[in-house]
Design a protein around this motif. Structure first.
Motif, PDB file in Angstrom:
ATOM      1  N   ILE A  28       1.707  39.253  82.436  1.00 11.32           N
ATOM      2  CA  ILE A  28       1.683  40.047  83.665  1.00 11.32           C
ATOM      3  C   ILE A  28       3.088  40.290  84.173  1.00 11.32           C
ATOM      4  O   ILE A  28       3.794  39.343  84.505  1.00 11.32           O
ATOM      5  CB  ILE A  28       0.846  39.336  84.744  1.00 11.32           C
ATOM      6  N   ALA A  29       3.457  41.557  84.225  1.00  9.71           N
ATOM      7  CA  ALA A  29       4.750  41.923  84.789  1.00  9.71           C
ATOM      8  C   ALA A  29       4.633  42.218  86.278  1.00  9.71           C
ATOM      9  O   ALA A  29       5.503  41.861  87.063  1.00  9.71           O
ATOM     10  CB  ALA A  29       5.322  43.128  84.060  1.00  9.71           C
ATOM     11  N   ARG A  30       3.531  42.853  86.627  1.00  4.57           N
ATOM     12  CA  ARG A  30       3.350  43.234  88.031  1.00  4.57           C
ATOM     13  C   ARG A  30       1.868  43.491  88.295  1.00  4.57           C
ATOM     14  O   ARG A  30       1.186  44.088  87.476  1.00  4.57           O
ATOM     15  CB  ARG A  30       4.161  44.491  88.353  1.00  4.57           C
ATOM     16  N   ILE A  31       1.414  43.046  89.458  1.00  3.39           N
ATOM     17  CA  ILE A  31       0.049  43.338  89.895  1.00  3.39           C
ATOM     18  C   ILE A  31       0.135  44.323  91.052  1.00  3.39           C
ATOM     19  O   ILE A  31       0.718  44.013  92.088  1.00  3.39           O
ATOM     20  CB  ILE A  31      -0.697  42.065  90.321  1.00  3.39           C
ATOM     21  N   GLU A  32      -0.445  45.489  90.869  1.00  5.33           N
ATOM     22  CA  GLU A  32      -0.414  46.507  91.926  1.00  5.33           C
ATOM     23  C   GLU A  32      -1.397  46.186  93.043  1.00  5.33           C
ATOM     24  O   GLU A  32      -1.100  46.370  94.225  1.00  5.33           O
ATOM     25  CB  GLU A  32      -0.726  47.879  91.348  1.00  5.33           C
ATOM     26  N   ARG A  33      -2.570  45.754  92.670  1.00  6.65           N
ATOM     27  CA  ARG A  33      -3.579  45.405  93.654  1.00  6.65           C
ATOM     28  C   ARG A  33      -4.643  44.549  92.977  1.00  6.65           C
ATOM     29  O   ARG A  33      -4.846  44.628  91.776  1.00  6.65           O
ATOM     30  CB  ARG A  33      -4.219  46.649  94.280  1.00  6.65           C
ATOM     31  N   MET A  34      -5.302  43.748  93.790  1.00  4.34           N
ATOM     32  CA  MET A  34      -6.447  42.963  93.351  1.00  4.34           C
ATOM     33  C   MET A  34      -7.557  43.193  94.352  1.00  4.34           C
ATOM     34  O   MET A  34      -7.299  43.346  95.561  1.00  4.34           O
ATOM     35  CB  MET A  34      -6.104  41.476  93.243  1.00  4.34           C
ATOM     36  N   ALA A  35      -8.785  43.175  93.861  1.00  5.26           N
ATOM     37  CA  ALA A  35      -9.901  43.545  94.731  1.00  5.26           C
ATOM     38  C   ALA A  35     -11.168  42.820  94.321  1.00  5.26           C
ATOM     39  O   ALA A  35     -11.255  42.245  93.237  1.00  5.26           O
ATOM     40  CB  ALA A  35     -10.126  45.053  94.687  1.00  5.26           C
ATOM     41  N   TRP A  36     -12.126  42.872  95.227  1.00  3.18           N
ATOM     42  CA  TRP A  36     -13.473  42.386  94.972  1.00  3.18           C
ATOM     43  C   TRP A  36     -14.436  43.563  95.142  1.00  3.18           C
ATOM     44  O   TRP A  36     -14.373  44.299  96.133  1.00  3.18           O
ATOM     45  CB  TRP A  36     -13.846  41.278  95.936  1.00  3.18           C
ATOM     46  N   HIS A  37     -15.333  43.679  94.186  1.00  2.00           N
ATOM     47  CA  HIS A  37     -16.447  44.612  94.265  1.00  2.00           C
ATOM     48  C   HIS A  37     -17.726  43.811  94.110  1.00  2.00           C
ATOM     49  O   HIS A  37     -17.712  42.680  93.622  1.00  2.00           O
ATOM     50  CB  HIS A  37     -16.370  45.652  93.144  1.00  2.00           C
ATOM     51  N   ARG A  38     -18.823  44.417  94.493  1.00  2.00           N
ATOM     52  CA  ARG A  38     -20.112  43.772  94.271  1.00  2.00           C
ATOM     53  C   ARG A  38     -21.132  44.802  93.826  1.00  2.00           C
ATOM     54  O   ARG A  38     -21.006  45.988  94.108  1.00  2.00           O
ATOM     55  CB  ARG A  38     -20.611  43.055  95.536  1.00  2.00           C
ATOM     56  N   GLN A  39     -22.119  44.296  93.120  1.00  2.00           N
ATOM     57  CA  GLN A  39     -23.199  45.165  92.657  1.00  2.00           C
ATOM     58  C   GLN A  39     -24.516  44.432  92.768  1.00  2.00           C
ATOM     59  O   GLN A  39     -24.721  43.393  92.121  1.00  2.00           O
ATOM     60  CB  GLN A  39     -22.973  45.628  91.219  1.00  2.00           C
ATOM     61  N   ALA A  40     -25.381  44.983  93.605  1.00  2.00           N
ATOM     62  CA  ALA A  40     -26.721  44.445  93.757  1.00  2.00           C
ATOM     63  C   ALA A  40     -27.648  45.175  92.788  1.00  2.00           C
ATOM     64  O   ALA A  40     -27.354  46.299  92.366  1.00  2.00           O
ATOM     65  CB  ALA A  40     -27.186  44.625  95.192  1.00  2.00           C
ATOM     66  N   PRO A  41     -28.778  44.550  92.437  1.00  2.71           N
ATOM     67  CA  PRO A  41     -29.709  45.192  91.504  1.00  2.71           C
ATOM     68  C   PRO A  41     -30.139  46.567  91.995  1.00  2.71           C
ATOM     69  O   PRO A  41     -30.534  46.729  93.154  1.00  2.71           O
ATOM     70  CB  PRO A  41     -30.883  44.215  91.472  1.00  2.71           C
ATOM     71  N   GLY A  42     -30.020  47.552  91.121  1.00  2.00           N
ATOM     72  CA  GLY A  42     -30.446  48.892  91.463  1.00  2.00           C
ATOM     73  C   GLY A  42     -29.492  49.671  92.337  1.00  2.00           C
ATOM     74  O   GLY A  42     -29.808  50.792  92.758  1.00  2.00           O
ATOM     75  N   LYS A  43     -28.329  49.095  92.627  1.00  3.79           N
ATOM     76  CA  LYS A  43     -27.360  49.767  93.498  1.00  3.79           C
ATOM     77  C   LYS A  43     -26.041  49.970  92.766  1.00  3.79           C
ATOM     78  O   LYS A  43     -25.758  49.323  91.768  1.00  3.79           O
ATOM     79  CB  LYS A  43     -27.134  48.960  94.773  1.00  3.79           C
ATOM     80  N   GLN A  44     -25.246  50.878  93.298  1.00  5.41           N
ATOM     81  CA  GLN A  44     -23.925  51.122  92.730  1.00  5.41           C
ATOM     82  C   GLN A  44     -22.957  49.999  93.103  1.00  5.41           C
ATOM     83  O   GLN A  44     -23.121  49.337  94.137  1.00  5.41           O
ATOM     84  CB  GLN A  44     -23.384  52.461  93.224  1.00  5.41           C
TER      85      GLN A  44
END
Length: 121
Positions: A28-44
């Motif tokens: 890893i030279a550089r991290i631009e951003r880190m994030a959390w996403h979630r996905q429930a059943p049947g959802k985006q």
């Protein structure tokens, strides 16, 4: 090769709290951003928190006031503190990072394998 490893998911009662952790490793030279996403059943899949390289955090209105995203650049880590959890927060939570590797001039997208969060009594 870059890897993201998540931890901290599990079963919690409504109103409870959980803290998710994600650590990036590799060339890893550089991290631009880190994030959390979630996905429930049947959802985006949806964004629930992001922190940029300068340390600026953002959480969407849907979880604002309950979720807090933070990071530790020295550890290449991002955290998601989730309070006042509701059954509708049940989902698989994925860590994401935009990372520039050594020897390159561009960033690639990386995802963790996901950690299950279940909110139920």
């Amino acid at each position: 090769q870059v890897q993201l490893v998540e931890s901290g998911g599990g079963l919690v009662q409504p109103g409870g709290s959980l803290r998710l952790s994600c650590v990036a490793s590799g060339r890893i030279a550089r991290i631009e951003r880190m994030a959390w996403h979630r996905q429930a059943p049947g959802k985006q899949r949806e964004l629930v928190g992001v922190i940029f390289s300068g340390g600026t955090p953002y959480v969407p209105d849907s979880v604002k006031g309950r979720f807090t995203v933070s990071g530790d650049s020295a550890k290449n880590a991002v955290y998601l503190q989730m309070n006042s959890l509701k059954p509708e927060d049940t989902a698989v939570y994925y860590c994401y990072a935009a990372i520039q590797e050594y020897g390159t001039t561009w960033s690639n997208d990386y995802w963790g394998q996901g950690t299950q969060v279940t909110v139920s009594s």
